[in-house]
Design an enzyme around this catalytic site. Structure first.
Site, short mmCIF file in Angstrom:
data_model
loop_
_atom_site.label_atom_id
_atom_site.label_comp_id
_atom_site.label_asym_id
_atom_site.label_seq_id
_atom_site.Cartn_x
_atom_site.Cartn_y
_atom_site.Cartn_z
N ASN A 117 0.85 -1.19 0.00
CA ASN A 117 0.00 0.00 0.00
C ASN A 117 0.89 1.24 0.00
O ASN A 117 1.51 1.56 1.03
CB ASN A 117 -0.91 -0.01 1.22
N THR A 141 -1.53 -1.72 -4.23
CA THR A 141 -2.97 -1.51 -4.06
C THR A 141 -3.34 -0.08 -4.43
O THR A 141 -2.57 0.85 -4.21
CB THR A 141 -3.41 -1.80 -2.61
N ARG A 190 -6.85 1.02 -3.90
CA ARG A 190 -8.10 1.39 -3.22
C ARG A 190 -8.31 0.45 -2.04
O ARG A 190 -7.61 -0.56 -1.92
CB ARG A 190 -9.27 1.28 -4.20
N ASP A 197 -0.89 -2.69 9.66
CA ASP A 197 -1.63 -3.89 10.03
C ASP A 197 -2.95 -4.01 9.29
O ASP A 197 -3.46 -5.12 9.08
CB ASP A 197 -1.88 -3.89 11.54
N GLY A 251 1.41 2.13 12.87
CA GLY A 251 1.47 1.37 14.11
C GLY A 251 2.43 0.20 14.06
O GLY A 251 3.24 -0.01 14.95
#
Length: 433
Positions: free
Chosen positions: A73, A105, A107, A132, A164
């Protein structure tokens, strides 16, 4: 230099970026990383190369050469995931004889759909380079496949590219490495991928009053922690610093949530056998399955410890007498974030949900002290009377009103009654040991 030789060198220089197309990039075989691996790892690697998959029930090792699908991502965290992959990860994978296909990716739910529908037989491992939330998509996409049992044998790997990075920090902790963050954590996790050792990991099945079912690898939250996670989304460009800012803002407007919390403690389930491995029961269209005597092919595991929502919990469960909470958090890994060691005793397949809840009445100063201590994993040493911790097999949370947000693996959920139970060793993950 011949044109063909130049093209071959160009093709080895980096991974394929796949947005609807596929191209593999094998890397050259170099001795550097193999020299660093323990001899036991090298023996396991050679054995896996001959046998193809597992060396035992609980542990395995990736074959060599290895083919990895990387789901990345580019918007996660501070937006540097793709740059960091090319600068840090790809050179190490090339030396370790791991060829990559990179799927970027574009979306929400893109990775979910990809792993749900794709023929995965061409890859030896699925690597997630993100936070995550993308791994949550991948896990649930795999669990929606008709051949989910086989698909979940495909080892998963997390490379920290988000804010995170809780699972990455947890795996770094389980491997015995020093606490690190940012690119050092990414380097450690990439090295774990290069070593190729994987083990099994528990998942928790969460079902909601509206009929949804999810499989979670990290944690479920309601209250303060979830507020910080979701309210700080607008500061994503800050990276992990967004949580510090979000914590201060949520402290200033500290909320109390009303609801009923129930759980099945591990002590009530203790026996000579480990956490139960459930027989499957039918499931259709993502709705909550009910246990049945006969399993259908491809059916998901039933939540055999749970009564249907709307009915009372079983008599041997514990119902928390207080009904006003600052937070409820059920975590199954050690880390809540890169710098938050929430459950130091947690392990990948301990068959346990580590349930924390904080009752109303705590001061802002005490709450801040607890979170500062959590960075060292010493928050329970403070013996705060408002904070309770209990290891459980299952839990149920019933909000009195639909107030606040709930989160699962960092993703927002509508506030409604929810319950969950642990399912032992349901997937495999690169672990480093």
């Amino acid at each position: 230099m011949a044109a063909g030789e130049t093209e071959a060198r160009r093709r080895r220089s980096g991974p394929a970026l796949w947005r609807g197309r596929r191209e593999d990039r094998p890397g050259p075989r170099l001795p550097h990383l193999s020299h660093l691996l323990p001899e036991g790892t090298l023996r396991a690697r050679r054995s896996a190369g001959r046998s193809g998959i597992l060396t035992g029930d609980s542990y395995g090792v990736l074959p060599r050469p290895c083919h990895a699908l990387v789901l990345l991502n580019p918007q996660s965290g501070s937006g540097r995931a793709l740059d960091d992959f090319q600068a840090v990860v790809q050179p190490m994978l090339a030396e370790a004889d791991i060829a990559t296909t990179v799927f970027v990716t574009e979306r929400a739910h893109h990775a979910h759909e990809k792993v749900r529908d794709e023929d995965l037989s061409q890859w030896d491992t699925l690597v997630v380079m993100s936070g995550d939330g993308l791994l949550f998509e991948v896990v649930n996409g795999l669990m929606e496949r008709p051949d989910w049992r086989e698909a979940m044998k495909k080892p998963l790997c997390i490379l920290p590219g988000g804010s995170g990075n809780a699972l990455a920090a947890s795996i770094n902790y389980y491997a015995g490495y020093d606490h690190v963050a940012k690119k050092k954590l990414l380097t450690n996790c990439t090295f774990i991928l290069c070593k190729g050792l994987y083990t099994q990991m528990d998942l928790v099945s969460l079902s909601t009053a509206s009929g949804k079912r999810f499989f979670s690898f990290l944690g479920f939250g309601w209250g303060f922690i979830s507020d910080v996670d979701i309210d700080s989304e607008k500061y994503r460009w800050l990276g992990s610093a967004r949580f510090t800012l979000g914590t201060l803002q949520c402290l200033a407007k500290l909320r109390v949530y009303q609801g009923r919390l129930s759980y099945l403690p591990v002590a009530a389930e203790q026996s000579s056998s480990p956490a139960p491995r459930d027989a499957p029961a039918p499931v259709t269209n993502g709705h909550i399955p009910q246990p049945a005597g006969t399993a259908a092919p491809g059916s998901l595991p039933p939540d055999s410890l749970l009564a249907p929502l709307g009915q009372p919990v079983p008599a041997h469960w514990t119902v928390v007498p207080e009904e006003e909470f600052v937070l409820v958090y059920a975590i199954y890994q050690s880390h809540l974030g890169t710098n938050l060691l929430m459950a130091p005793a947690a392990r990948l397949h301990d068959g346990c949900i580590h349930l924390f809840y904080m009752k109303a009445g705590i001061s802002r100063v005490t709450l801040l002290k607890l979170f500062l201590a959590m960075s060292r994993g010493t928050h329970l040493d403070l013996n705060c009377p408002h904070l309770s911790y209990v290891p459980v097999r299952a839990f149920r949370l019933e909000p009195r009103v639909a107030a606040g947000v709930m989160t699962v693996d960092g993703e927002a959920l509508a506030c409604e009654p929810v319950q969950g139970q642990v399912h032992a060793r349901l997937c495999r993950v690169l672990s480093g040991s």
